[in-house]
Design a protein around this motif. Structure first.
Motif, PDB file in Angstrom:
ATOM      1  N   GLU A   1       0.828  -1.212   0.000  1.00 23.42           N
ATOM      2  CA  GLU A   1       0.000   0.000   0.000  1.00 23.42           C
ATOM      3  C   GLU A   1       0.861   1.261   0.000  1.00 23.42           C
ATOM      4  O   GLU A   1       0.459   2.299  -0.559  1.00 23.42           O
ATOM      5  CB  GLU A   1      -0.964   0.009   1.196  1.00 23.42           C
ATOM      6  CG  GLU A   1      -0.348   0.294   2.549  1.00 23.42           C
ATOM      7  CD  GLU A   1       0.239  -0.942   3.194  1.00 23.42           C
ATOM      8  OE1 GLU A   1       0.614  -0.871   4.386  1.00 23.42           O
ATOM      9  OE2 GLU A   1       0.316  -1.989   2.518  1.00 23.42           O
TER      10      GLU A   1
ATOM     11  N   TRP B   1      -6.162   4.699   2.845  1.00 27.30           N
ATOM     12  CA  TRP B   1      -5.725   3.457   3.482  1.00 27.30           C
ATOM     13  C   TRP B   1      -6.360   3.432   4.860  1.00 27.30           C
ATOM     14  O   TRP B   1      -5.993   4.198   5.742  1.00 27.30           O
ATOM     15  CB  TRP B   1      -4.214   3.357   3.578  1.00 27.30           C
ATOM     16  CG  TRP B   1      -3.759   2.065   4.192  1.00 27.30           C
ATOM     17  CD1 TRP B   1      -3.247   1.860   5.427  1.00 27.30           C
ATOM     18  CD2 TRP B   1      -3.828   0.762   3.589  1.00 27.30           C
ATOM     19  NE1 TRP B   1      -2.971   0.537   5.642  1.00 27.30           N
ATOM     20  CE2 TRP B   1      -3.328  -0.173   4.524  1.00 27.30           C
ATOM     21  CE3 TRP B   1      -4.269   0.296   2.347  1.00 27.30           C
ATOM     22  CZ2 TRP B   1      -3.240  -1.531   4.256  1.00 27.30           C
ATOM     23  CZ3 TRP B   1      -4.184  -1.063   2.090  1.00 27.30           C
ATOM     24  CH2 TRP B   1      -3.679  -1.966   3.019  1.00 27.30           C
TER      25      TRP B   1
ATOM     26  N   ASP C   1      -9.072  -1.652   5.221  1.00 22.85           N
ATOM     27  CA  ASP C   1      -8.085  -2.105   4.233  1.00 22.85           C
ATOM     28  C   ASP C   1      -6.984  -2.923   4.905  1.00 22.85           C
ATOM     29  O   ASP C   1      -6.601  -3.996   4.423  1.00 22.85           O
ATOM     30  CB  ASP C   1      -7.456  -0.903   3.523  1.00 22.85           C
ATOM     31  CG  ASP C   1      -8.455  -0.105   2.704  1.00 22.85           C
ATOM     32  OD1 ASP C   1      -9.379  -0.715   2.149  1.00 22.85           O
ATOM     33  OD2 ASP C   1      -8.303   1.123   2.645  1.00 22.85           O
ATOM     34  N   GLU C   2      -6.485  -2.403   6.002  1.00 24.30           N
ATOM     35  CA  GLU C   2      -5.374  -3.055   6.711  1.00 24.30           C
ATOM     36  C   GLU C   2      -5.752  -4.448   7.198  1.00 24.30           C
ATOM     37  O   GLU C   2      -5.018  -5.420   6.981  1.00 24.30           O
ATOM     38  CB  GLU C   2      -4.968  -2.173   7.894  1.00 24.30           C
ATOM     39  CG  GLU C   2      -4.028  -2.807   8.885  1.00 24.30           C
ATOM     40  CD  GLU C   2      -4.060  -2.074  10.206  1.00 24.30           C
ATOM     41  OE1 GLU C   2      -4.693  -2.563  11.156  1.00 24.30           O
ATOM     42  OE2 GLU C   2      -3.438  -1.001  10.280  1.00 24.30           O
TER      43      GLU C   2
ATOM     44  N   ARG D   1      -8.224  -6.315   6.197  1.00 31.18           N
ATOM     45  CA  ARG D   1      -8.540  -7.190   5.061  1.00 31.18           C
ATOM     46  C   ARG D   1      -7.258  -7.803   4.497  1.00 31.18           C
ATOM     47  O   ARG D   1      -7.195  -9.006   4.212  1.00 31.18           O
ATOM     48  CB  ARG D   1      -9.272  -6.409   3.975  1.00 31.18           C
ATOM     49  CG  ARG D   1      -9.758  -7.296   2.822  1.00 31.18           C
ATOM     50  CD  ARG D   1     -10.200  -6.513   1.610  1.00 31.18           C
ATOM     51  NE  ARG D   1     -11.216  -5.523   1.926  1.00 31.18           N
ATOM     52  CZ  ARG D   1     -11.034  -4.215   1.839  1.00 31.18           C
ATOM     53  NH1 ARG D   1      -9.856  -3.722   1.452  1.00 31.18           N
ATOM     54  NH2 ARG D   1     -12.005  -3.375   2.114  1.00 31.18           N
ATOM     55  N   GLU D   2      -6.231  -6.974   4.335  1.00 24.44           N
ATOM     56  CA  GLU D   2      -4.953  -7.477   3.834  1.00 24.44           C
ATOM     57  C   GLU D   2      -4.324  -8.461   4.817  1.00 24.44           C
ATOM     58  O   GLU D   2      -3.702  -9.436   4.412  1.00 24.44           O
ATOM     59  CB  GLU D   2      -3.997  -6.300   3.570  1.00 24.44           C
ATOM     60  CG  GLU D   2      -4.382  -5.439   2.391  1.00 24.44           C
ATOM     61  CD  GLU D   2      -4.448  -6.229   1.097  1.00 24.44           C
ATOM     62  OE1 GLU D   2      -3.481  -6.967   0.811  1.00 24.44           O
ATOM     63  OE2 GLU D   2      -5.459  -6.144   0.390  1.00 24.44           O
TER      64      GLU D   2
ATOM     65  N   ASN E   1      -6.105 -11.737   4.303  1.00 22.21           N
ATOM     66  CA  ASN E   1      -5.988 -12.334   2.965  1.00 22.21           C
ATOM     67  C   ASN E   1      -4.545 -12.493   2.495  1.00 22.21           C
ATOM     68  O   ASN E   1      -4.310 -12.829   1.333  1.00 22.21           O
ATOM     69  CB  ASN E   1      -6.751 -11.474   1.941  1.00 22.21           C
ATOM     70  CG  ASN E   1      -8.239 -11.427   2.242  1.00 22.21           C
ATOM     71  OD1 ASN E   1      -8.790 -12.329   2.879  1.00 22.21           O
ATOM     72  ND2 ASN E   1      -8.906 -10.366   1.791  1.00 22.21           N
ATOM     73  N   TRP E   2      -3.585 -12.230   3.361  1.00 22.73           N
ATOM     74  CA  TRP E   2      -2.180 -12.266   2.939  1.00 22.73           C
ATOM     75  C   TRP E   2      -1.779 -13.656   2.463  1.00 22.73           C
ATOM     76  O   TRP E   2      -2.080 -14.658   3.093  1.00 22.73           O
ATOM     77  CB  TRP E   2      -1.279 -11.835   4.091  1.00 22.73           C
ATOM     78  CG  TRP E   2       0.174 -11.791   3.722  1.00 22.73           C
ATOM     79  CD1 TRP E   2       1.127 -12.714   4.007  1.00 22.73           C
ATOM     80  CD2 TRP E   2       0.823 -10.761   2.981  1.00 22.73           C
ATOM     81  NE1 TRP E   2       2.345 -12.334   3.501  1.00 22.73           N
ATOM     82  CE2 TRP E   2       2.191 -11.133   2.858  1.00 22.73           C
ATOM     83  CE3 TRP E   2       0.404  -9.560   2.409  1.00 22.73           C
ATOM     84  CZ2 TRP E   2       3.120 -10.336   2.187  1.00 22.73           C
ATOM     85  CZ3 TRP E   2       1.333  -8.770   1.746  1.00 22.73           C
ATOM     86  CH2 TRP E   2       2.663  -9.167   1.633  1.00 22.73           C
TER      87      TRP E   2
ATOM     88  N   ASN F   1       3.873 -12.092   6.710  1.00 24.57           N
ATOM     89  CA  ASN F   1       2.727 -11.184   6.680  1.00 24.57           C
ATOM     90  C   ASN F   1       3.079  -9.884   7.410  1.00 24.57           C
ATOM     91  O   ASN F   1       3.242  -9.878   8.633  1.00 24.57           O
ATOM     92  CB  ASN F   1       1.520 -11.855   7.355  1.00 24.57           C
ATOM     93  CG  ASN F   1       0.244 -11.059   7.207  1.00 24.57           C
ATOM     94  OD1 ASN F   1       0.275  -9.855   6.958  1.00 24.57           O
ATOM     95  ND2 ASN F   1      -0.888 -11.718   7.358  1.00 24.57           N
TER      96      ASN F   1
ATOM     97  N   TYR G   1       1.292  -7.401   8.130  1.00 19.83           N
ATOM     98  CA  TYR G   1       0.180  -6.844   8.896  1.00 19.83           C
ATOM     99  C   TYR G   1      -0.173  -7.686  10.124  1.00 19.83           C
ATOM    100  O   TYR G   1      -1.048  -7.314  10.899  1.00 19.83           O
ATOM    101  CB  TYR G   1      -1.063  -6.727   8.008  1.00 19.83           C
ATOM    102  CG  TYR G   1      -0.797  -6.078   6.680  1.00 19.83           C
ATOM    103  CD1 TYR G   1      -0.656  -4.703   6.562  1.00 19.83           C
ATOM    104  CD2 TYR G   1      -0.669  -6.842   5.508  1.00 19.83           C
ATOM    105  CE1 TYR G   1      -0.393  -4.100   5.346  1.00 19.83           C
ATOM    106  CE2 TYR G   1      -0.412  -6.252   4.289  1.00 19.83           C
ATOM    107  CZ  TYR G   1      -0.280  -4.882   4.210  1.00 19.83           C
ATOM    108  OH  TYR G   1      -0.021  -4.285   3.006  1.00 19.83           O
TER     109      TYR G   1
END
Length: 841
Positions: A139, A342, A346-347, A349-350, A353-354, A361, A363
């Motif tokens: 991002e 951002w 968004d954070e 979700r990532e 889904n990483w 990862n 996040y």
């Protein structure tokens, strides 16, 4: 791969010291203190060190491990302690020897050891202060890409103004590092960072001076390197307080220390924590509970608001940074292609889904937030029910005042009951509560919550309430076990100074328990990883204030190599953090407003955005009997059904509905048809003249301020101030006239029954005659005004959906089911009814 790694053993460099050596003075040529032992192992570090103590020491841990670092380079090769020793010696670090033999004990700092390890890993032979070499996350790279493309494609000749761009990015996005990467991408050499919160200086300086990507860059600030001392041929960043730079001396001139800032033609001016600069409305609510000295220092005397058009500095670009820039978005200051978003959604979700194939990862260490709201027992609530709608008032409940040097709550007995309620020890007195027989999870009684709340932040209404709470907690048989830090008032320090007592009290975080009390300090620009929860104990109608404070507890808390097995592994201590609120209506309203406004460019309906937001930030509500997880539909229904119809009507009186900034008004003046359309509405006859006068005066004032800054007499300055007041008054008058039109739209909603269509479609296609009768505008006139940007469609959309939901809730309550359409329309968007009904389920 070497055999060493094939045997599943990981090579490690370790550093430790002993109590008698920790503060021992150096004996060599260099001045300093502390001896460090630097060794190498492929096993457990602690076991390896213990092997070096053949006899028992009088203490359990006769050594302190300071560092464990994987001894593997990026190319896969490994190195040993001998490589680190060699670099240390080469750079002037002396080793203690015994009878001419090496001891691996060095007279150096831990930072120097880290520099040596970094040099070995990167095949260098000399120290470097820059040991950070991480890359941008996806991002961050995207933000640099879209922003640089916008700036490069911008045409000043076409737009006649300086380009500006907004990063609407939540905390932990990495705005400083990413902004510097943008500067490199753009080839900028002179960057000015103006912050509305000076406490963030450390993060701006750390990234620039420690990361290898910015090796040639220089950092200038008031308390550090001065502009006169830098190399003018190398790029530099000048960090300064917005208030300090733009405030004038008593004589009306520029402060001498800021003269160079005004003389430089900047490549870019970055405005950090921009939500603090929106002084026009109620952004001062961000400071409203802080002491007067703090307000004066942060907001500045006489500084009412920031206006880009009146900026007395020259630059080729503006970059705005904020995690909650809602006023800027609502006021139409930035178009869709001038914003990078951002969000928390968004954070998370990532994070979920990483793809592990991409590596670790990035996040994973960012904790998920959970909101828990509690309806107070009636006998506690009763003493703080105030206002037109008899709502529970947190400021009244926690009201305190100082008498004789001591602060005391006005409702101390009820607050003691509330403290016991947090422990699950307050006995309910209502029959319904007794019948249920179920207790909700309370913060300081439920084992799952208690273990996560060793360190918390309590956000109170005033300095007096913080001090009164501090006294009360220290006398309480349970809470006295916690170290209470009263972070309020002048004595607590200003800005980042207030953080040090908190850090000292928390220590390593594992063998301490703390409660930090604040009414404004430490709510932005600081990171306290150990905070696991925040108690929202004050009123605020501002989502900026609410979520700037709430996101303080979302900072990652990790420890490296906690078990000594894999020194490159980080253990996540905090995977969940909590927001506790005791005014449920307010809490749900903040969630609804914040999530619906997170991404102004989103094409999704507000309901859909709320649904996704609370998927990642679950909301549990205790209504006095049970605690349930609520979905988006229920949340919005609760928000709307708890709102009186008169309050909904007042949404259509909000100043956010119309845009009256100069660029919009200029577009209006230049369009003869638009001006004719307005003149046909009652009350708008002289608007053409008023708008023209306003724009001309504004432009003249702007020019006068930019020219002759130092040559104006006191009388001329007084005249400019008077003209500024007249302009502000005229702008407000025009705004109020336009709002009179907006207030007619609810009348049209009552008169039309086409709920399945968007209101805009109903206006333009289905009932244009009715609309003209109600508002006085024809459809072409209306479309023209909307296209110019006079009316804020985003806010109108939110208001229409609020009306729809309120009407639906009212009909359901009476047993009527008047509307069964498959679609429900907002102002310019519509949503399938079945989707609305199943939101979050």
């Amino acid at each position: 791969m070497p055999e060493l790694l094939n045997s599943h053993k990981i090579p490690k460099i370790y550093v430790y010291t002993e109590p008698q050596y920790k503060t021992a003075e150096w004996e060599g040529k260099r001045k300093g203190q502390g001896f460090l032992k630097i060794g190498f192992t492929t096993g457990n570090v602690e076991n390896r060190i213990r092997q070096q103590f053949p006899t028992n020491k009088p203490v359990d841990n006769p050594f302190e491990i300071l560092l464990e670092e994987v001894a593997i380079r990026k190319d896969g090769t490994f190195f040993s302690d001998k490589d680190v020793h060699r670099i240390l010696r080469k750079n002037g670090v002396e080793e203690r020897t015994t009878q001419g033999k090496h001891t691996e004990w060095f007279e150096c700092t831990l930072e120097e050891v880290e520099q040596a390890i970094f040099a070995v890993k990167n095949h260098k032979t000399t120290f470097t202060e820059r040991r950070m070499d991480f890359a941008m996350r996806p991002e961050q790279a995207q933000a640099v890409k879209v922003t640089s493309e916008y700036f490069k494609n911008f045409s000043y000749e076409r737009e006649h103004k300086t380009p500006h761009f907004l990063w609407n990015a939540k905390m932990r996005f990495g705005k400083t590092f990413t902004a510097y990467q943008l500067a490199k991408k753009m080839g900028w050499k002179k960057v000015l960072v103006l912050t509305f919160k000076p406490a963030v200086q450390n993060s701006w300086e750390t990234d620039l001076v420690n990361h290898v990507d910015f090796a040639d860059w220089q950092f200038v600030c008031r308390t550090g390197t001065q502009y006169k001392d830098i190399d003018p041929k190398k790029p530099f960043v000048w960090f300064a307080s917005f208030q300090d730079v733009l405030q004038k001396t008593d004589a009306g001139g520029i402060k001498p220390r800021n003269e160079e800032i005004h003389c430089i033609n900047w490549d870019c001016i970055i405005l950090d924590e921009y939500h603090f600069g929106a002084w026009r409305d109620s952004a001062k609510d961000l400071y409203d509970a802080e002491d007067k000295a703090e307000q004066k220092k942060q907001a500045g005397d006489g500084l009412e608001y920031y206006d880009e058009e009146q900026m007395p500095l020259t630059t080729s670009a503006y970059l705005y940074l904020s995690g909650t820039p809602f006023r800027a978005l609502n006021n139409g200051e930035f178009l869709e292609d001038q914003i990078f978003n951002w969000t928390y959604t968004d954070e998370q979700r990532e994070k979920n889904n990483w793809d592990e194939k991409q590596g670790e990862n990035p996040y994973l260490e960012l904790p998920q937030m959970v909101m828990m709201t509690y309806q107070m027992p009636e006998e506690i609530r009763a003493i703080a029910l105030l206002g037109e709608y008899n709502e529970f008032n947190l400021n009244e409940f926690f009201k305190a005042k100082e008498e004789g040097g001591l602060c005391k709550f006005a409702h101390e007995a009820e607050i003691v009951n509330w403290l016991n309620l947090l422990r699950g020890q307050y006995k309910p007195s209502t029959l319904d509560e007794l019948k249920i027989g179920k207790k909700p999870p309370m913060p300081y009684s439920d084992i799952r919550l208690l273990s996560a709340l060793s360190h918390t932040f309590w956000f109170l209404p005033s300095v007096a309430s913080c001090k009164a709470m501090g006294d009360l907690l220290q006398k309480h048989p349970f809470y006295k076990e916690y170290k209470v830090i009263v972070c309020a008032g002048n004595e607590a320090g200003m800005g980042v100074e207030a953080l040090e007592p908190v850090r000292r009290a928390i220590g390593n975080g594992f063998d301490t328990k703390t409660i930090t009390l604040s009414c404004g300090k430490l709510t932005t620009g600081v990171t306290v990883p150990e905070w696991g929860g925040i108690f929202m104990l004050r009123n605020t109608s501002s989502p900026e204030t609410y979520f700037q404070a709430a996101f303080r507890v979302q900072s990652p808390w990790t420890v490296r190599n906690p078990d000594g097995v894999n020194p490159n592994e980080k253990k996540i201590v905090k995977d969940t953090c909590y927001v506790f609120d005791f005014a449920p209506d307010r809490a749900l309203s903040q969630i609804a407003e914040y999530s619906a406004r997170l991404n102004a460019a989103s094409k999704e309906s507000p309901e859909k955005r709320v649904e996704e937001f609370i998927h990642f930030l679950p909301v549990l509500c205790y209504d006095g009997s049970t605690m349930e997880l609520i979905n988006a539909s229920e949340l919005l229904d609760l928000v709307i059904s708890g709102t009186a119809s008169s309050m909904l009507a007042r949404r259509w009186e909000s100043a956010l509905l119309v845009n009256v900034d100069n660029p919009t008004l200029i577009k209006l003046i230049e369009n003869d048809k638009a001006m004719e359309a307005l003149s046909r509405i009652e009350g708008f006859r002289n608007l053409n003249k008023d708008i023209t006068t306003l724009v001309n005066k504004s432009e003249a004032l702007k020019k006068a301020k930019q020219e002759n800054k130092e040559d104006l007499s006191k009388q001329e300055k007084k005249q400019l101030t008077q003209e500024e007041k007249e302009i502000k008054s005229k702008r407000k008058e025009i705004q109020e006239k336009l709002l009179k039109f907006a207030t007619r739209i609810p009348v049209f909603m009552y008169l039309t029954d086409y709920r399945e269509q968007t209101l805009r479609d109903v206006i333009t296609q289905l009932e244009p005659e009715l609309f003209q009768k109600v508002t006085g505008l024809t459809i072409p006139d209306f479309e023209l005004l909307v296209s110019i940007g006079i009316f804020n469609e985003q806010i109108m959309n939110s208001a229409v959906f609020a009306f729809r939901r309120y009407e639906e809730a009212s009909l359901s309550y009476t047993g009527l089911t008047k509307h069964q359409e498959l679609l429900v329309g907002g102002f310019n968007t519509k949503l399938p009814r079945i989707e609305v009904e199943n939101l979050g389920r």
